[in-house]
Design an enzyme around this catalytic site. Sequence first.
Site, PDB file in Angstrom:
ATOM      1  CD1 TRP A  66      -0.389  -1.686   3.069  1.00 39.60           C
ATOM      2  CD2 TRP A  66       0.624   0.289   3.354  1.00 39.60           C
ATOM      3  NE1 TRP A  66       0.381  -1.771   4.205  1.00 39.60           N
ATOM      4  CE2 TRP A  66       1.007  -0.572   4.406  1.00 39.60           C
ATOM      5  CE3 TRP A  66       1.150   1.586   3.326  1.00 39.60           C
ATOM      6  CZ2 TRP A  66       1.882  -0.187   5.421  1.00 39.60           C
ATOM      7  CZ3 TRP A  66       2.019   1.975   4.325  1.00 39.60           C
ATOM      8  CH2 TRP A  66       2.369   1.100   5.359  1.00 39.60           C
ATOM      9  CE  LYS A 105      -3.538  -9.349  -2.836  1.00 39.04           C
ATOM     10  NZ  LYS A 105      -4.046  -8.197  -2.066  1.00 39.04           N
ATOM     11  N   PRO A 117      -5.519  -4.475   0.080  1.00 42.10           N
ATOM     12  CG  PRO A 117      -6.328  -6.189   1.425  1.00 42.10           C
ATOM     13  CD  PRO A 117      -5.071  -5.660   0.795  1.00 42.10           C
ATOM     14  N   GLY A 159       6.369  -6.760  -0.798  1.00 50.69           N
ATOM     15  CA  GLY A 159       5.706  -6.666   0.503  1.00 50.69           C
ATOM     16  C   GLY A 159       6.665  -7.061   1.608  1.00 50.69           C
ATOM     17  CD  GLU A 190      10.676  -5.587  -6.676  1.00 54.24           C
ATOM     18  OE1 GLU A 190      10.768  -4.394  -6.395  1.00 54.24           O
ATOM     19  OE2 GLU A 190      10.181  -6.008  -7.733  1.00 54.24           O
ATOM     20  CG  LEU A 191      10.769  -9.970   0.272  1.00 55.34           C
ATOM     21  CD1 LEU A 191      11.215 -11.264   0.936  1.00 55.34           C
ATOM     22  CD2 LEU A 191       9.273  -9.992   0.016  1.00 55.34           C
ATOM     23  CB  CYS A 213      10.968  -0.911   0.490  1.00 61.46           C
ATOM     24  SG  CYS A 213      11.312  -0.304  -1.165  1.00 61.46           S
TER      25      CYS A 213
HETATM   26  P1  NAD Z   1       2.297  -7.250   3.214  1.00 65.79           P
HETATM   27  O1  NAD Z   1       3.343  -8.280   3.026  1.00 65.79           O
HETATM   28  O2  NAD Z   1       1.429  -7.319   4.391  1.00 65.79           O
HETATM   29  O3  NAD Z   1       1.293  -7.228   1.945  1.00 65.79           O
HETATM   30  C1  NAD Z   1       1.763  -7.073   0.617  1.00 65.79           C
HETATM   31  C2  NAD Z   1       0.697  -7.602  -0.350  1.00 65.79           C
HETATM   32  O4  NAD Z   1       0.556  -9.030  -0.141  1.00 65.79           O
HETATM   33  C3  NAD Z   1      -0.691  -7.032  -0.138  1.00 65.79           C
HETATM   34  O5  NAD Z   1      -1.319  -6.904  -1.393  1.00 65.79           O
HETATM   35  C4  NAD Z   1      -1.386  -8.094   0.695  1.00 65.79           C
HETATM   36  O6  NAD Z   1      -2.786  -8.056   0.590  1.00 65.79           O
HETATM   37  C5  NAD Z   1      -0.824  -9.339   0.070  1.00 65.79           C
HETATM   38  N1  NAD Z   1      -0.851 -10.557   0.920  1.00 65.79           N
HETATM   39  C6  NAD Z   1      -1.068 -10.652   2.254  1.00 65.79           C
HETATM   40  N2  NAD Z   1      -0.964 -11.949   2.650  1.00 65.79           N
HETATM   41  C7  NAD Z   1      -0.669 -12.667   1.544  1.00 65.79           C
HETATM   42  C8  NAD Z   1      -0.408 -14.047   1.293  1.00 65.79           C
HETATM   43  N3  NAD Z   1      -0.440 -14.961   2.278  1.00 65.79           N
HETATM   44  N4  NAD Z   1      -0.115 -14.440   0.036  1.00 65.79           N
HETATM   45  C9  NAD Z   1      -0.056 -13.532  -0.982  1.00 65.79           C
HETATM   46  N5  NAD Z   1      -0.291 -12.203  -0.809  1.00 65.79           N
HETATM   47  C10 NAD Z   1      -0.585 -11.782   0.442  1.00 65.79           C
HETATM   48  O7  NAD Z   1       3.073  -5.843   3.132  1.00 65.79           O
HETATM   49  P2  NAD Z   1       2.477  -4.381   3.361  1.00 65.79           P
HETATM   50  O8  NAD Z   1       2.279  -4.168   4.819  1.00 65.79           O
HETATM   51  O9  NAD Z   1       1.344  -4.185   2.428  1.00 65.79           O
HETATM   52  O10 NAD Z   1       3.695  -3.474   2.838  1.00 65.79           O
HETATM   53  C11 NAD Z   1       4.774  -3.105   3.616  1.00 65.79           C
HETATM   54  C12 NAD Z   1       5.987  -3.982   3.354  1.00 65.79           C
HETATM   55  O11 NAD Z   1       6.332  -3.949   1.959  1.00 65.79           O
HETATM   56  C13 NAD Z   1       7.232  -3.489   4.076  1.00 65.79           C
HETATM   57  O12 NAD Z   1       7.912  -4.598   4.620  1.00 65.79           O
HETATM   58  C14 NAD Z   1       8.072  -2.849   2.979  1.00 65.79           C
HETATM   59  O13 NAD Z   1       9.447  -2.785   3.219  1.00 65.79           O
HETATM   60  C15 NAD Z   1       7.743  -3.753   1.828  1.00 65.79           C
HETATM   61  N6  NAD Z   1       8.065  -3.095   0.557  1.00 65.79           N
HETATM   62  C16 NAD Z   1       9.137  -3.539  -0.186  1.00 65.79           C
HETATM   63  C17 NAD Z   1       9.481  -2.898  -1.377  1.00 65.79           C
HETATM   64  C18 NAD Z   1      10.630  -3.369  -2.214  1.00 65.79           C
HETATM   65  O14 NAD Z   1      10.720  -2.964  -3.359  1.00 65.79           O
HETATM   66  N7  NAD Z   1      11.541  -4.184  -1.705  1.00 65.79           N
HETATM   67  C19 NAD Z   1       8.727  -1.808  -1.816  1.00 65.79           C
HETATM   68  C20 NAD Z   1       7.666  -1.383  -1.045  1.00 65.79           C
HETATM   69  C21 NAD Z   1       7.334  -2.028   0.138  1.00 65.79           C
END
Ligand code: NAD
Length: 467
Positions: free
Chosen positions: A141, A165, A168, A216, A238-239, A272
């Site tokens: 998000w 996707k 939410p 994420g 990309e985490l 990130c």
């Molecule tokens: P998140 O991991 O909670 O969610 C990311 C996405 O995955 C959302 O669309 C979510 O609905 C979906 N999701 C949730 N559970 C899932 C599952 N079991 N299987 C598949 N998809 C699922 O992350 P967040 O809170 O939305 O975002 C913040 C995180 O993202 C931080 O850790 C940040 O560092 C990371 N991030 C990394 C980068 C990068 O390029 N490395 C860029 C931006 C954000």
Amino acid sequence: MQTSQPDDRVPCARGDRLPVLDPATGEAFDEVPDQQCELDAVVHRSHEAWRSWRTDSAARTGALLAAADAVEASGDALASLLTREQGKPLTESYAEVARTAARLRYFAELYPGPQPIADGRPVHSEIRWRPLGPVAAIVPWNFPLQLASAKFAPALAAGNTVVLKPSPFTPLATRLLGSVISAVLPEDVLTVVTGREPLGARLASHPGIRHVTFTGSVPTGRAVAKGAADTLTRVTLELGGNDAAILLEDVDVERIADRLFWAAFRNCGQVCMAVKRVYAPARLCSRVVEALAHRARTVVVGPGLDPGSEMGPVNNAPQLARVERCTARALADGARVAAGGRRLDRPGYFFAPTVLTDVPSHSPVVTDEQFGPVLPVLPYARLDEAVEAANGTGFGLGGSVWGTDLDEAEAVADRLECGTAWINHHAELSLAQPFAGTGRSGLGVAGGPWGLYGNLRPFVVHRPKEP
Ligand code: NAD
């Protein structure tokens, strides 16, 4: 084509809706459908659309350039919706829309032709790059449009179709983006699906998907990789990050203070690759703390739609709770607040920009990812200590070194274990560069030609020179 595993836990009542909240008020202002029931049909249609989309790279170039124009033409609507659901200042939303269009243009013309293999053998061998099939793109998000385009632009340019996707928490601007782009692409080439979990988990493990490209958190990334293992699907992750900024003895504190502040606090720290820890020489530490704290006290925090706002709210309630927990724990561990340190007394998810000092190195605000407007500043006595600490969290997305002697700064930057290191900057990325974290920060390479090849497979033909 196979369908995904039946799952008793999947709420599959057609007509389910999810509320979307404005983080500047904490109140719902719109809703989107929960499309759990439609997933199999969406992936099936994506596969059908792939049959013709994969065939003509020149047609794809034209379509993706037209998509970039369409995104720009809808810039006002996309940017205001993005700010409403994400919280960031409107100028930052416009920048995100511009980056989305730029990415489409960049990848539109990057498709590789056949590549001869010159190995001296008496055969003509060449690589012909082929697309994979439907790609699942799952994004968070913090930069909903920019991160989505980082996935769908190379995937589409490579000749794949995409099921996207969004989180939410931020589905609206992505749905609008999907409809703007779909209006100029063939039907079902790009599809946006919205819904609560387990929609992402089902998409990531769907047998009709040939590449899962995920951005994420680390725990969700692990779950995605496990889900994709069953179908042996390619995964790009990309985490999270915990980027360190190391200040050198010759740093000009006043000169860099603004840049360093925004490297940590842009998008309310929800980046990130934000600076998430600052290491300063012990003799300069109090000056660095004061320079950053001064900016933290004076920055204008408010709703992103207010023209004067320089920083918006945290995006959502669970993330705000995480930022509060992390700060409280640092204070319990002995840290002191130089600025901020608390939630703002107003509706919505506002947290005062916070600078912490005297933070023990074992506190989670140092060892983990706070992903919010909180920055610890830590003193070091010897440079080696700072480099070791910067490399010591298991994350490895980015890092930066700040000083006046650029050669010395570059020598220190070279010692950082991460994907990208900057000198006197942070988190400035080129569309043409590889983007790859090490350690817990990710798997695979996105960005530039490497991002395109991540969506292709090599197909090699050997042909003798004589019959
Ligand atoms: P998140 O991991 O909670 O969610 C990311 C996405 O995955 C959302 O669309 C979510 O609905 C979906 N999701 C949730 N559970 C899932 C599952 N079991 N299987 C598949 N998809 C699922 O992350 P967040 O809170 O939305 O975002 C913040 C995180 O993202 C931080 O850790 C940040 O560092 C990371 N991030 C990394 C980068 C990068 O390029 N490395 C860029 C931006 C954000």
